[in-house]
Design a protein around this motif. Sequence first.
Motif, PDB file in Angstrom:
ATOM      1  N   ARG A 145       0.828  -1.212   0.000  1.00  0.00           N
ATOM      2  CA  ARG A 145       0.000   0.000   0.000  1.00  0.00           C
ATOM      3  C   ARG A 145       0.864   1.264   0.000  1.00  0.00           C
ATOM      4  NH1 ARG A 145      -5.533  -0.844   1.059  1.00  0.00           N
ATOM      5  NH2 ARG A 145      -5.967  -3.068   1.170  1.00  0.00           N
ATOM      6  N   LEU A 146       2.006   1.201   0.679  1.00  0.00           N
ATOM      7  CA  LEU A 146       2.938   2.329   0.607  1.00  0.00           C
ATOM      8  C   LEU A 146       3.433   2.519  -0.825  1.00  0.00           C
ATOM      9  CD1 LEU A 146       5.130   1.636   3.789  1.00  0.00           C
ATOM     10  CD2 LEU A 146       3.409   3.416   3.537  1.00  0.00           C
ATOM     11  N   ILE A 147       3.771   1.404  -1.475  1.00  0.00           N
ATOM     12  CA  ILE A 147       4.268   1.473  -2.851  1.00  0.00           C
ATOM     13  C   ILE A 147       3.175   1.981  -3.791  1.00  0.00           C
ATOM     14  CG2 ILE A 147       5.117   0.088  -4.792  1.00  0.00           C
ATOM     15  CD1 ILE A 147       6.545  -1.696  -2.680  1.00  0.00           C
ATOM     16  N   ALA A 148       1.955   1.481  -3.615  1.00  0.00           N
ATOM     17  CA  ALA A 148       0.847   1.911  -4.466  1.00  0.00           C
ATOM     18  C   ALA A 148       0.547   3.398  -4.296  1.00  0.00           C
ATOM     19  CB  ALA A 148      -0.402   1.085  -4.153  1.00  0.00           C
ATOM     20  N   ALA A 149       0.788   3.915  -3.080  1.00  0.00           N
ATOM     21  CA  ALA A 149       0.530   5.336  -2.813  1.00  0.00           C
ATOM     22  C   ALA A 149       1.619   6.234  -3.395  1.00  0.00           C
ATOM     23  CB  ALA A 149       0.417   5.572  -1.310  1.00  0.00           C
ATOM     24  N   GLY A 150       2.739   5.626  -3.841  1.00  0.00           N
ATOM     25  CA  GLY A 150       3.802   6.400  -4.468  1.00  0.00           C
ATOM     26  C   GLY A 150       4.653   7.201  -3.504  1.00  0.00           C
ATOM     27  N   VAL A 151       4.627   6.821  -2.199  1.00  0.00           N
ATOM     28  CA  VAL A 151       5.468   7.540  -1.239  1.00  0.00           C
ATOM     29  C   VAL A 151       6.928   7.164  -1.461  1.00  0.00           C
ATOM     30  CG1 VAL A 151       3.597   7.658   0.454  1.00  0.00           C
ATOM     31  CG2 VAL A 151       5.259   5.791   0.581  1.00  0.00           C
ATOM     32  N   HIS A 152       7.820   7.967  -0.907  1.00  0.00           N
ATOM     33  CA  HIS A 152       9.255   7.737  -1.052  1.00  0.00           C
ATOM     34  C   HIS A 152       9.725   6.823   0.066  1.00  0.00           C
ATOM     35  CE1 HIS A 152      13.363   8.537  -2.251  1.00  0.00           C
ATOM     36  NE2 HIS A 152      13.679   8.950  -1.033  1.00  0.00           N
ATOM     37  N   LEU A 153      10.115   5.598  -0.285  1.00  0.00           N
ATOM     38  CA  LEU A 153      10.677   4.670   0.696  1.00  0.00           C
ATOM     39  C   LEU A 153      12.177   4.901   0.713  1.00  0.00           C
ATOM     40  CD1 LEU A 153       8.677   1.421  -0.192  1.00  0.00           C
ATOM     41  CD2 LEU A 153       8.233   3.012   1.652  1.00  0.00           C
ATOM     42  N   ALA A 154      12.621   5.689   1.669  1.00  0.00           N
ATOM     43  CA  ALA A 154      14.001   6.185   1.674  1.00  0.00           C
ATOM     44  C   ALA A 154      15.008   5.056   1.507  1.00  0.00           C
ATOM     45  CB  ALA A 154      14.265   6.943   2.967  1.00  0.00           C
ATOM     46  N   SER A 155      15.895   5.201   0.528  1.00  0.00           N
ATOM     47  CA  SER A 155      16.989   4.262   0.221  1.00  0.00           C
ATOM     48  C   SER A 155      16.519   2.877  -0.218  1.00  0.00           C
ATOM     49  CB  SER A 155      17.948   4.133   1.415  1.00  0.00           C
ATOM     50  OG  SER A 155      18.534   5.373   1.711  1.00  0.00           O
ATOM     51  N   LEU A 156      15.203   2.700  -0.374  1.00  0.00           N
ATOM     52  CA  LEU A 156      14.675   1.407  -0.828  1.00  0.00           C
ATOM     53  C   LEU A 156      14.004   1.537  -2.195  1.00  0.00           C
ATOM     54  CD1 LEU A 156      13.070   0.054   2.482  1.00  0.00           C
ATOM     55  CD2 LEU A 156      15.096  -0.847   1.329  1.00  0.00           C
ATOM     56  N   LEU A 157      13.091   2.514  -2.321  1.00  0.00           N
ATOM     57  CA  LEU A 157      12.330   2.671  -3.556  1.00  0.00           C
ATOM     58  C   LEU A 157      11.973   4.144  -3.727  1.00  0.00           C
ATOM     59  CD1 LEU A 157      11.179   0.794  -5.799  1.00  0.00           C
ATOM     60  CD2 LEU A 157       9.003   0.878  -4.570  1.00  0.00           C
ATOM     61  N   PRO A 158      12.453   4.780  -4.794  1.00  0.00           N
ATOM     62  CA  PRO A 158      12.158   6.201  -4.975  1.00  0.00           C
ATOM     63  C   PRO A 158      10.673   6.441  -5.221  1.00  0.00           C
ATOM     64  CG  PRO A 158      13.336   5.320  -6.892  1.00  0.00           C
ATOM     65  CD  PRO A 158      13.327   4.245  -5.856  1.00  0.00           C
ATOM     66  N   GLY A 159      10.209   7.573  -4.729  1.00  0.00           N
ATOM     67  CA  GLY A 159       8.816   7.960  -4.915  1.00  0.00           C
ATOM     68  C   GLY A 159       8.697   9.463  -4.743  1.00  0.00           C
ATOM     69  N   ASP A 160       7.522   9.919  -4.337  1.00  0.00           N
ATOM     70  CA  ASP A 160       7.265  11.338  -4.110  1.00  0.00           C
ATOM     71  C   ASP A 160       8.083  11.786  -2.894  1.00  0.00           C
ATOM     72  OD1 ASP A 160       6.315  13.850  -3.499  1.00  0.00           O
ATOM     73  OD2 ASP A 160       4.245  13.229  -3.184  1.00  0.00           O
ATOM     74  N   GLU A 161       9.145  12.540  -3.127  1.00  0.00           N
ATOM     75  CA  GLU A 161      10.063  12.887  -2.034  1.00  0.00           C
ATOM     76  C   GLU A 161       9.471  13.890  -1.055  1.00  0.00           C
ATOM     77  OE1 GLU A 161      14.077  13.664  -3.131  1.00  0.00           O
ATOM     78  OE2 GLU A 161      14.237  11.847  -4.343  1.00  0.00           O
ATOM     79  N   SER A 162       8.274  14.386  -1.312  1.00  0.00           N
ATOM     80  CA  SER A 162       7.605  15.236  -0.316  1.00  0.00           C
ATOM     81  C   SER A 162       6.811  14.389   0.681  1.00  0.00           C
ATOM     82  CB  SER A 162       6.674  16.242  -1.003  1.00  0.00           C
ATOM     83  OG  SER A 162       5.499  15.614  -1.493  1.00  0.00           O
ATOM     84  N   ARG A 163       6.688  13.089   0.395  1.00  0.00           N
ATOM     85  CA  ARG A 163       6.005  12.158   1.323  1.00  0.00           C
ATOM     86  C   ARG A 163       6.979  11.011   1.602  1.00  0.00           C
ATOM     87  NH1 ARG A 163       1.345   9.721  -1.302  1.00  0.00           N
ATOM     88  NH2 ARG A 163       2.486  10.094  -3.237  1.00  0.00           N
ATOM     89  N   VAL A 164       7.649  11.085   2.739  1.00  0.00           N
ATOM     90  CA  VAL A 164       8.725  10.147   3.049  1.00  0.00           C
ATOM     91  C   VAL A 164       8.255   9.127   4.085  1.00  0.00           C
ATOM     92  CG1 VAL A 164      11.069   9.913   3.972  1.00  0.00           C
ATOM     93  CG2 VAL A 164      10.479  11.892   2.532  1.00  0.00           C
ATOM     94  N   ALA A 165       8.420   7.853   3.759  1.00  0.00           N
ATOM     95  CA  ALA A 165       8.044   6.761   4.662  1.00  0.00           C
ATOM     96  C   ALA A 165       9.299   6.087   5.195  1.00  0.00           C
ATOM     97  CB  ALA A 165       7.166   5.744   3.927  1.00  0.00           C
ATOM     98  N   LEU A 166       9.385   5.985   6.526  1.00  0.00           N
ATOM     99  CA  LEU A 166      10.507   5.330   7.188  1.00  0.00           C
ATOM    100  C   LEU A 166       9.997   4.205   8.066  1.00  0.00           C
ATOM    101  CD1 LEU A 166      12.256   8.590   8.468  1.00  0.00           C
ATOM    102  CD2 LEU A 166      12.888   7.286   6.421  1.00  0.00           C
ATOM    103  N   GLU A 167      10.775   3.136   8.182  1.00  0.00           N
ATOM    104  CA  GLU A 167      10.431   2.081   9.123  1.00  0.00           C
ATOM    105  C   GLU A 167      10.803   2.527  10.533  1.00  0.00           C
ATOM    106  OE1 GLU A 167      11.568  -2.537  10.288  1.00  0.00           O
ATOM    107  OE2 GLU A 167      11.995  -1.831   8.242  1.00  0.00           O
ATOM    108  N   ALA A 168       9.857   2.430  11.452  1.00  0.00           N
ATOM    109  CA  ALA A 168      10.086   2.787  12.850  1.00  0.00           C
ATOM    110  C   ALA A 168       9.850   1.562  13.720  1.00  0.00           C
ATOM    111  CB  ALA A 168       9.158   3.920  13.267  1.00  0.00           C
TER     112      ALA A 168
END
Length: 270
Positions: A145-168
């Motif tokens: 769902r993160l990938i489908a939303a096009g968010v930026h998975l830092a250092s894993l999968l580029p996406g919309d760099e204004s919406r950054v998803a990090l594993e916490a």
Amino acid sequence: MSDIIVFGIDFTSAPSARKPIRVAAGVRQGAVTRLNGLMALPSLDAFSDWLAQPGPWVAGFDLPFGLPRELVEHLGWPTDYAALMAHYAALSRAEIRDLFAAFCDARPAGGKFAHRACDGPAGASPSMKWVNPPVAWMLHAGVPRLIAAGVHLASLLPGDESRVALEAYPGLLARELIARRSYKSDTKAAQTPERLIARKDIVDALEQGRTRLGLRLKLSHAQRDELVADASGDSLDAVLAMLQAAWAASRPRYGWPDAVDPLEGWIASA
């Protein structure tokens, strides 16, 4: 430093009105992170809708973003991150459970699971674990769902760099403050005064900035009471994930070490 909008998400792979996905929303202003509010997402579709909100924001998600390379290579799965996640998402939970169980059954006691490099420093469960806690299902439900939303998975999968998803991982920060004391339970009988005191101790320490993150949490009286009163710990976990995102938001490469496996990922602040 300009203000940074930050979120923390306490994720569940099977959200409901009774046990929703909890989101803490805040803003980092220098060394202070202010909690603006808490919200509940009662379904995975609501989670997808929430992800679509425009940036800029940085969010910490309490779910694994990757699988151990050792496991992936053993199973002959793709070693490109995007291809691996597409492959994983296409499998049913029953298929995943059978493959992971067979992998574990063939290994000696004490070394059943494969681990990511970040699991040890963070004290996190292996991301292939399907019970207690079922983090493999959280990855299966959340990352596609993160990938489908096009968010930026830092250092894993580029996406919309204004919406950054990090594993916490909230447990990493909680342990720093109260060691191995338990502070939460979904079971009514286990929601003890000792766990309530532990939650209060965590909140007090966060407000005073007594963590290595160098951030102070700013709360209203009502918010403090809400975090302490939530015996499930879900609201507090969302806030802990938010603070990990707030810390990472100001660091080069979001605080990742230089040599991180791009298949496995990393946990913020580990």
